[in-house]
Design a protein around this motif. Structure first.
Motif, PDB file in Angstrom:
ATOM      1  N   ALA A 118       3.784  -5.680  -6.113  1.00  0.00           N
ATOM      2  CA  ALA A 118       3.880  -4.236  -5.894  1.00  0.00           C
ATOM      3  C   ALA A 118       2.651  -3.834  -5.083  1.00  0.00           C
ATOM      4  O   ALA A 118       1.520  -4.173  -5.449  1.00  0.00           O
ATOM      5  N   SER A 119       2.871  -3.129  -3.980  1.00  0.00           N
ATOM      6  CA  SER A 119       1.751  -2.680  -3.157  1.00  0.00           C
ATOM      7  C   SER A 119       1.855  -1.175  -2.935  1.00  0.00           C
ATOM      8  O   SER A 119       2.951  -0.607  -2.955  1.00  0.00           O
ATOM      9  N   THR A 120       0.717  -0.537  -2.745  1.00  0.00           N
ATOM     10  CA  THR A 120       0.682   0.905  -2.545  1.00  0.00           C
ATOM     11  C   THR A 120      -0.231   1.274  -1.396  1.00  0.00           C
ATOM     12  O   THR A 120      -1.247   0.619  -1.152  1.00  0.00           O
ATOM     13  N   ILE A 121       0.150   2.338  -0.686  1.00  0.00           N
ATOM     14  CA  ILE A 121      -0.748   3.046   0.222  1.00  0.00           C
ATOM     15  C   ILE A 121      -0.894   4.441  -0.356  1.00  0.00           C
ATOM     16  O   ILE A 121       0.103   5.133  -0.595  1.00  0.00           O
ATOM     17  N   GLN A 122      -2.130   4.855  -0.627  1.00  0.00           N
ATOM     18  CA  GLN A 122      -2.376   6.114  -1.321  1.00  0.00           C
ATOM     19  C   GLN A 122      -3.314   7.004  -0.523  1.00  0.00           C
ATOM     20  O   GLN A 122      -4.288   6.523   0.069  1.00  0.00           O
ATOM     21  N   ASN A 149       2.873   5.681  -1.282  1.00  0.00           N
ATOM     22  CA  ASN A 149       3.990   4.836  -0.879  1.00  0.00           C
ATOM     23  C   ASN A 149       3.932   3.579  -1.734  1.00  0.00           C
ATOM     24  O   ASN A 149       2.947   2.833  -1.698  1.00  0.00           O
ATOM     25  N   LEU A 150       4.971   3.357  -2.542  1.00  0.00           N
ATOM     26  CA  LEU A 150       5.049   2.185  -3.424  1.00  0.00           C
ATOM     27  C   LEU A 150       6.100   1.238  -2.885  1.00  0.00           C
ATOM     28  O   LEU A 150       7.249   1.638  -2.670  1.00  0.00           O
ATOM     29  N   ASP A 168       9.292   3.464  -1.337  1.00  0.00           N
ATOM     30  CA  ASP A 168       9.553   4.898  -1.389  1.00  0.00           C
ATOM     31  C   ASP A 168       8.207   5.614  -1.492  1.00  0.00           C
ATOM     32  O   ASP A 168       7.202   5.025  -1.910  1.00  0.00           O
ATOM     33  N   THR A 169       8.191   6.881  -1.096  1.00  0.00           N
ATOM     34  CA  THR A 169       6.969   7.685  -1.112  1.00  0.00           C
ATOM     35  C   THR A 169       7.180   8.920  -1.978  1.00  0.00           C
ATOM     36  O   THR A 169       8.184   9.616  -1.829  1.00  0.00           O
ATOM     37  N   PHE A 212      10.227   7.076  -8.215  1.00  0.00           N
ATOM     38  CA  PHE A 212      10.439   6.333  -6.971  1.00  0.00           C
ATOM     39  C   PHE A 212      11.870   5.788  -6.966  1.00  0.00           C
ATOM     40  O   PHE A 212      12.329   5.205  -7.951  1.00  0.00           O
ATOM     41  N   ASP A 213      12.562   5.960  -5.860  1.00  0.00           N
ATOM     42  CA  ASP A 213      13.950   5.500  -5.732  1.00  0.00           C
ATOM     43  C   ASP A 213      14.010   4.221  -4.909  1.00  0.00           C
ATOM     44  O   ASP A 213      13.455   4.160  -3.805  1.00  0.00           O
TER      45      ASP A 213
END
Length: 239
Positions: A118-122, A149-150, A168-169, A212-213
């Motif tokens: 699992a990666s995120t941009i925050q 954004n996950l 999804d964001t 998150f979808d």
């Protein structure tokens, strides 16, 4: 848990060092009130990500993660001392990642056959209240709001193959508490310009984002939430 205990031990050692350093400079000039100004900084953390869920091939996948990491850049402005507090605002953008430890499929653990991450941009607008104590150590409280954004990247098991690779964001927020240590007030760092107007932060962060979808490779749609607890460290240099 072993990683958490080790890191807690490191924090305790740092806190002890900070207290000792503060005692070492008690006969030095008293720390002056924060005059305010712009600052740049970094933030890094060890992140404990709660389980996520998705559906695929008629089954429910619950995902447990290894210890993750998060790194960010910060730019902000301190408004200086106002009575007992010093407010500041900042912008933050960062990237986080945690690898899958195990998928549980319909209640049955897949063990070593699990894979993915699992990666995120925050990105956040943050607000904090520093509480000056007249020493090298300044407690702070605050948080931020923004977007995340996950991505559930190539998640699956050896038995099912890759079942999820979507992102999804959503709106996200975090709550923070910790202490900042003014490195320029510590006796053995005072003589170097490298740490002038530089603060070392140690703290705790709770981060959350909901609903998150995601669409699995077979077209099945599902939603999940993001919740994490983190031990954070960072630097701020004021100009």
């Amino acid at each position: 848990m072993k990683s958490l205990l080790k890191f807690t031990g490191v924090l305790a050692l740092l806190a002890s060092s900070a207290s000792a350093a503060d005692l070492a400079v008690q006969n030095e000039p008293v720390v002056v009130a924060n005059p305010g100004g712009f600052y740049l900084g970094t933030l890094s953390s060890l992140t404990f990500l709660d389980d996520t869920d998705f559906s695929a091939v008629g089954s429910g996948f619950n995902t447990d993660y290894d210890l993750g990491t998060y790194s960010a850049l910060r730019a902000g402005y301190s408004f200086g001392s106002y009575g007992f507090v010093s407010p500041r605002l900042e912008l933050e953008i960062g990237y986080g990642r945690a690898d899958v430890d195990e998928h549980t499929v319909d209640g049955i653990g897949a063990g070593g056959g699990s894979f993915g991450s699992a990666s995120t941009i925050q990105g956040y607008v943050n607000g904090y209240l520093d509480v000056p104590t007249g020493t090298a150590v300044t407690p702070y409280l605050g948080g931020g709001v923004g977007a995340m954004n996950l991505k559930l990247r190539r998640q699956g098991t050896s038995g099912t193959g890759v079942q999820m690779n979507d992102d999804d964001t959503k709106f996200a927020y975090h709550l923070d508490a910790g202490v900042g240590i003014d490195l320029s007030t510590i006796s053995f760092l005072r003589d170097t310009n490298l740490f002038t107007n530089t603060t070392f932060d140690i703290g705790y962060r709770y981060t959350a984002a909901n609903d998150f979808d995601f669409t699995a490779n077979d077209g099945t749609t599902s939603s999940t939430d993001f919740n994490s607890h983190a031990v954070t460290v960072g630097f701020r240099r004021q100009f």
